[in-house]
Design an enzyme around this catalytic site. Structure first.
Site, PDB file in Angstrom:
ATOM      1  N   TYR A  80       1.022  -1.294  -0.116  1.00 41.30           N
ATOM      2  CA  TYR A  80      -0.106   0.065  -0.113  1.00 41.30           C
ATOM      3  C   TYR A  80       0.693   1.399  -0.450  1.00 41.30           C
ATOM      4  O   TYR A  80       0.522   2.306  -0.361  1.00 41.30           O
ATOM      5  CB  TYR A  80      -0.713  -0.210   0.890  1.00 41.30           C
ATOM      6  CG  TYR A  80      -0.719   0.385   3.015  1.00 41.30           C
ATOM      7  CD1 TYR A  80      -0.032   1.440   2.998  1.00 41.30           C
ATOM      8  CD2 TYR A  80       0.059  -0.949   3.322  1.00 41.30           C
ATOM      9  CE1 TYR A  80       0.534   1.565   3.774  1.00 41.30           C
ATOM     10  CE2 TYR A  80       1.025  -0.367   4.446  1.00 41.30           C
ATOM     11  CZ  TYR A  80       1.160   0.625   4.932  1.00 41.30           C
ATOM     12  OH  TYR A  80       1.939   1.366   5.907  1.00 41.30           O
ATOM     13  N   HIS A 137      -4.879   0.125   2.949  1.00 48.68           N
ATOM     14  CA  HIS A 137      -4.609  -0.222   4.388  1.00 48.68           C
ATOM     15  C   HIS A 137      -4.657   0.579   5.409  1.00 48.68           C
ATOM     16  O   HIS A 137      -4.074   0.433   6.886  1.00 48.68           O
ATOM     17  CB  HIS A 137      -3.500  -0.943   4.623  1.00 48.68           C
ATOM     18  CG  HIS A 137      -3.571  -1.941   3.244  1.00 48.68           C
ATOM     19  ND1 HIS A 137      -2.982  -1.814   2.284  1.00 48.68           N
ATOM     20  CD2 HIS A 137      -3.908  -3.453   3.324  1.00 48.68           C
ATOM     21  CE1 HIS A 137      -2.928  -3.100   1.572  1.00 48.68           C
ATOM     22  NE2 HIS A 137      -3.066  -4.243   2.687  1.00 48.68           N
TER      23      HIS A 137
HETATM   24 MG    MG Z   1      -6.734  -5.088   2.360  1.00 51.81          MG
END
Ligand code: MG
Length: 400
Positions: free
Chosen positions: A157, A210
């Protein structure tokens, strides 16, 4: 029919899984379930051992009654560990019911609501060009939905926002990633600009945050990604404060998915009632099993919210199958997260769902359709594991 034994199986074929086998007094009839909770596997296993004594002797066909008994027995109910244990039991009971009826579980949930269950998978790369190539490789395999991330720390992320990784120096203890939201907010829209220019507007692209941003940062990201028409932006905020979603919602028309960390219907309801999200992303094995997932999706239906069940590698093949049976049955299915497991995982849990051309094949076998090879599972003992550690660039732990 009576429950005679609850076998709790902790195994690590590639990664840790917490499984149950609920045995009955009927020859050959047993059910399998999955209550894996990454980083807390042994806590779930201990809870399952504890809860199993409550249900021995009960009729496994009374799923709702067993669910209510287990849910209320602790008095201080709920929480991720407990709900994962309850989910594992619930899955195994549905598996038993399907085997007794000679029907796949989706048939017991009302039958097939659609021809196809579409999935999304994870593309990543060190720069936008590499991400593009990875997305194209999935398109060639038939995937219609792809999550795009610049490679960084956990789950990819952070991308360029993940400035450094400091090794823990201790085996089994995770490294620490240092994350700059500002850099992430600058680079992520650039990646999607590149992907849209290269791939066109019609392909379905997703992105996972996230839960790492503040409401204002998430609003900025949603607004800056609006021109690139994401299928959705996943888990933008921490799960605790549901009112934060009002700010993100007002900032753009970027579709929002939330709920990977949710463990209760009461996590979902505030977001449903104000239509603050478009997709709900809990994992059935963390929220109370098939019984509770089906009810929550019925609650989502009048608010035009669709499913996008969490399905990363922490949800094993049995948990994945539970999600797929629900996906086929509910009217408000959206998309299903999909992962290919370690080869030994498929051997320990034979009968996993299969993918063809970006869609999951309709399960055909009675029950959930899987088994657990106990002897093989015992050859892969538990390995200590934790979830990732993320700090801000000045060393502050991620606290907001
Ligand atoms: Mg996820």
């Amino acid at each position: 029919m009576k429950i005679t034994e609850v076998k709790v199986i902790v195994t690590c074929p590639g990664r840790n899984y917490v499984l149950v086998k609920i045995m009955t007094d009927e020859p050959g009839i047993y059910g399998v379930g999955d209550g894996t909770l990454s980083g807390s596997e042994l806590a779930v296993a201990a809870d399952l051992e504890h809860l199993s004594q409550l249900i021995i002797g009960m009729d496994p066909s009374n799923i709702e009654d067993i669910w209510q008994k287990v849910y209320h027995c602790t008095y201080w109910r709920g929480g991720p560990v407990f709900m994962s244990a309850l989910s594992a039991i619930d899955l195994a009971l549905w598996d038993i019911k399907g085997k007794v009826a000679g029907l796949p579980v989706y048939q017991l949930l009302g039958g097939q609501s659609r021809d196809d269950v579409w999935v999304y998978t994870h593309a990543h790369g060190r720069d936008p060009q590499e991400v593009e190539e990875h997305v194209r490789s999935f398109h060639e395999k038939g995937f219609k939905f792809v999550r795009a991330q610049l490679t960084g720390g956990y789950g990819g992320y952070g991308g360029p926002g993940m400035l450094k990784r400091v090794p823990s120096g201790r085996e089994g203890i995770p490294d620490t990633d240092y994350f700059s939201p500002e850099k992430y907010l600058i680079e992520t829209p650039k990646m999607f600009e590149h992907l849209r220019n290269a791939l066109g507007m019609e392909v379905n692209l997703l992105h996972d945050v996230h839960e790492q941003l503040t409401p204002n940062e998430a609003s900025r990201l949603a607004k800056s990604l609006e021109p690139y028409r994401l299928f959705y932006m996943e888990d933008p905020l921490r799960p605790e404060n549901k009112e934060s979603f009002e700010m993100v919602r007002r900032s753009s028309t970027t579709s929002i998915a939330m709920g990977e960390l949710f463990t209760s219907r009461w996590d979902c309801l505030p977001l449903f009632m104000k239509q603050l999200i478009d997709f709900i992303r809990f994992a059935p094995i963390h929220i109370g099993g098939i019984t509770e997932a089906k009810k929550i999706m019925a609650m989502a239906e009048p608010f035009q919210i669709r499913s996008a069940f969490h399905g990363a590698a922490d949800i094993g093949p049995i948990g994945q199958a539970a999600a797929i049976h629900i996906d086929y049955a509910i009217p408000n299915f959206g998309v299903q997260e999909w992962i290919t497991f370690h080869p030994s995982t498929y051997e320990v849990m034979p009968g996993a769902c299969q993918l063809e051309d970006g869609m999951v094949k309709l399960p055909q076998k009675p029950g959930l359709g899987l088994d657990i090879d106990e002897e093989l599972a015992a050859k892969y003992p538990y390995q200590r594991a934790y979830m990732p550690i993320v700090r801000r660039v000045d060393g502050t732990y991620h606290v907001y």
